[in-house]
Write an enzyme that holds these catalytic residues in place. Structure first.
Site, PDB file in Angstrom:
ATOM      1  N   CYS A  27      34.586  40.175  44.288  1.00 34.84           N
ATOM      2  CA  CYS A  27      34.971  39.406  43.101  1.00 34.84           C
ATOM      3  C   CYS A  27      33.897  38.409  42.705  1.00 34.84           C
ATOM      4  O   CYS A  27      33.029  38.062  43.490  1.00 34.84           O
ATOM      5  CB  CYS A  27      36.224  38.578  43.414  1.00 34.84           C
ATOM      6  SG  CYS A  27      37.739  39.525  43.457  1.00 34.84           S
ATOM      7  N   CYS A  31      37.294  34.465  40.064  1.00 35.44           N
ATOM      8  CA  CYS A  31      38.444  35.373  40.046  1.00 35.44           C
ATOM      9  C   CYS A  31      39.682  34.695  40.582  1.00 35.44           C
ATOM     10  O   CYS A  31      39.658  33.964  41.556  1.00 35.44           O
ATOM     11  CB  CYS A  31      38.172  36.628  40.854  1.00 35.44           C
ATOM     12  SG  CYS A  31      39.491  37.844  40.641  1.00 35.44           S
ATOM     13  N   CYS A  58      36.464  44.346  41.855  1.00 38.79           N
ATOM     14  CA  CYS A  58      37.823  43.944  41.491  1.00 38.79           C
ATOM     15  C   CYS A  58      38.093  44.335  40.038  1.00 38.79           C
ATOM     16  O   CYS A  58      37.238  44.206  39.179  1.00 38.79           O
ATOM     17  CB  CYS A  58      37.922  42.432  41.657  1.00 38.79           C
ATOM     18  SG  CYS A  58      39.353  41.676  40.905  1.00 38.79           S
ATOM     19  N   CYS A  61      38.316  40.745  37.678  1.00 38.41           N
ATOM     20  CA  CYS A  61      37.154  39.964  37.221  1.00 38.41           C
ATOM     21  C   CYS A  61      35.944  40.841  36.960  1.00 38.41           C
ATOM     22  O   CYS A  61      34.921  40.360  36.476  1.00 38.41           O
ATOM     23  CB  CYS A  61      36.826  38.872  38.226  1.00 38.41           C
ATOM     24  SG  CYS A  61      36.323  39.504  39.833  1.00 38.41           S
TER      25      CYS A  61
END
Ligand SMILES: [Zn+2]
Length: 179
Positions: A27, A31, A58, A61
């Protein structure tokens, strides 16, 4: 970096990435995914390093997209605008909106203003007043009914906002715009 990760500090986006061993996902610092346990975090300087270590980006994000392609602030503002369109007629204070978006009220206020030129509060106000203008000219609902319908908690806050946006009172507006 750990602190930035925990508080989801967007100022660190692009400077490092964090991955979570237990989920296999990486991330951006900002995030809003649940703060991972420290022992499960691995930090990376670049998204490519994280990818080549076998972590997946992810979905929230999207850390694999280049910062220049992926304007996270723009996306956050778009999310906020969508939420406003959905919830403007409910109690929607900045902190509620920021909570729904998943960022801090301060940060949301700042980037919203940067991207749109107005604050979320002003945006909500405009939406509510535009809706109330339609209701005033097309229905026979009273001002107080309309005030509640468009999300105001008191008649006086509705009046003040209406005046700010249209420069007239709801009554005057209705008289001049009856359909
Ligand atoms: Zn993420």
């Amino acid at each position: 970096m750990l602190e930035a990760t925990i508080v989801c500090d967007a100022n660190y986006d692009g400077t490092f990435f964090y991955a979570v061993k237990t989920t296999g996902i990486f991330c951006r610092p900002s995030c809003k995914s649940k703060a991972p346990k420290f022992e499960n975090i691995v930090f990376f300087e670049s998204a490519n390093d994280a990818l080549s270590s076998g972590f997946r980006p992810c979905k929230r994000c999207r850390p694999n997209l280049q910062t220049e392609d992926y304007d996270s602030q723009k996306e956050i503002v778009e999310i906020a605008v969508n939420i406003i369109h959905q919830y403007y007629d409910e109690k929607l204070h900045l902190k509620d909106l920021a909570y729904k978006v998943g960022v801090s009220p301060f940060y949301l206020n700042r980037i919203f203003r940067t991207k749109t030129g107005i604050t979320p509060h002003m945006y909500i106000e405009k939406m509510r007043i535009h809706k109330s203008m339609t209701l005033l000219s097309t229905t026979s609902l009273t001002s107080i009914e309309i005030a509640y319908m468009v999300g105001y908690e008191t008649l006086s806050s509705f009046y003040k906002a209406f005046k700010r946006v249209t420069n007239s009172s709801p009554k005057e507006y209705r008289l001049n715009n009856r359909k």
